[in-house]
Design an enzyme around this catalytic site. Sequence first.
Site: not given
Lengths: 306, 117
Positions: A153, A198, A213, A245, A254, A264
Amino acid sequence: MAITGIMRPGFIQIRVLDMPAAIEFYTKRIGLHQVTEGPDGRVYLKSADEFDHHSIVLRRADSAGVDAAGFKCVKDSDLDHYEKRVTDYGFAVDHVKAGEQPGLGRRIGFTIPTGHRIELYAESEQSDPKPRTHNPDVWELEPHGMAARRFDHSLLYGPDVQGNLDFFEKALDFRCAERVDMPDGVFAIWMTCGMKAHDIAFVKYPEPNKLHHVAFELENWQSIGHAADILTRYDISIDLGPTRHGITRGQTIYFFDPSGNRCETFAGGYTYYPDIPTRTWDETQVGKGIFYYERQLNDAFLSVVS
Amino acid sequence: MAPQRFQVTLEGHGQANVYEGERVLVALERAQGFGQLKNLPRRLPVGCRRGGCGVCRVRVLAGAYDSGPMSRSCVSAEDEAAGLVLACCIYPRSDLFLRLETPVVVKAKGERALQPV
């Protein structure tokens, strides 16, 4: 088939300042393979666990950042469908001929309220290395580097996140898995078109068209630890992590590529279904939402972008 | 042979040792860790450390250096020629005298992340 229309993130094209350094970073450290270099110098990369021709496109430029995020649709006629939906929504749609990126069919493209270019396509050749489909091993080619399994993503920054939310829901059939609301309105959204928590996310930021990112999926928490060892061994610039997260529940690090684009490594994250309600976060708990163990944002999360 | 050692002075904040071939920003981060940099507005502005984000911008007041590629959306060719550069993309060839000229105020708790200079 239950997933229709826009299926998943397919590729992202990013700008790099030093192409040889970028190729070394994404192939040897992230663990991708170079598929080909195009006549205009763009370099096409993929994970050995991906079937399609490529998922990462590197373009040499004087500024870092993102050119376009491409999403793959189930079938070619979906492109006509979404061209009408996007046009009806009020945004201009342009067309990119098949082969403009090697191995990809025709694409349509448009600019979203945060200033980013989104493209849709349906056809991709396959390229080697790729998994076998008959009596497959867990990997065909032994993983190397961080052993990224796929481009997962992107998180993009720009001013009108509310506008993106409305557009992605109404014109592109995405759903909002999670969102952060500040007293002055929506601050960040995590959007999905499939079963991941996501597929693309947006955070409010004064300047349009910024990259926060590009994320690569790793197998598990142990893989994240191995990736962290690689970061230190090769003196790769780190931002934060390993950590987790709260939003998406993904395990993460990161860090930065040699041009200052943040990457990431992402593992885990919950499974999304269309009937799952949107999870919401407010100002008081946003730190925990972004970095679950630290429970506060670091200095760079809202200020360092390319 | 040990790499040559230079001294970098950050105007108003202190001095740090920096070695031949080393990114100046990395030397400043190390000095910050040792408590050698004083009176920083908050903390040393550090972002991507690779020339993409522009947070570590400094003006070179004196000294010779080599530089690597830095994003033109952060530092124009004119800026670079005038010595306005990213500390993460310069490598010392002599002692250096620098002034912080960060384009953003690095976020402290409860403050906006990005503020115009």
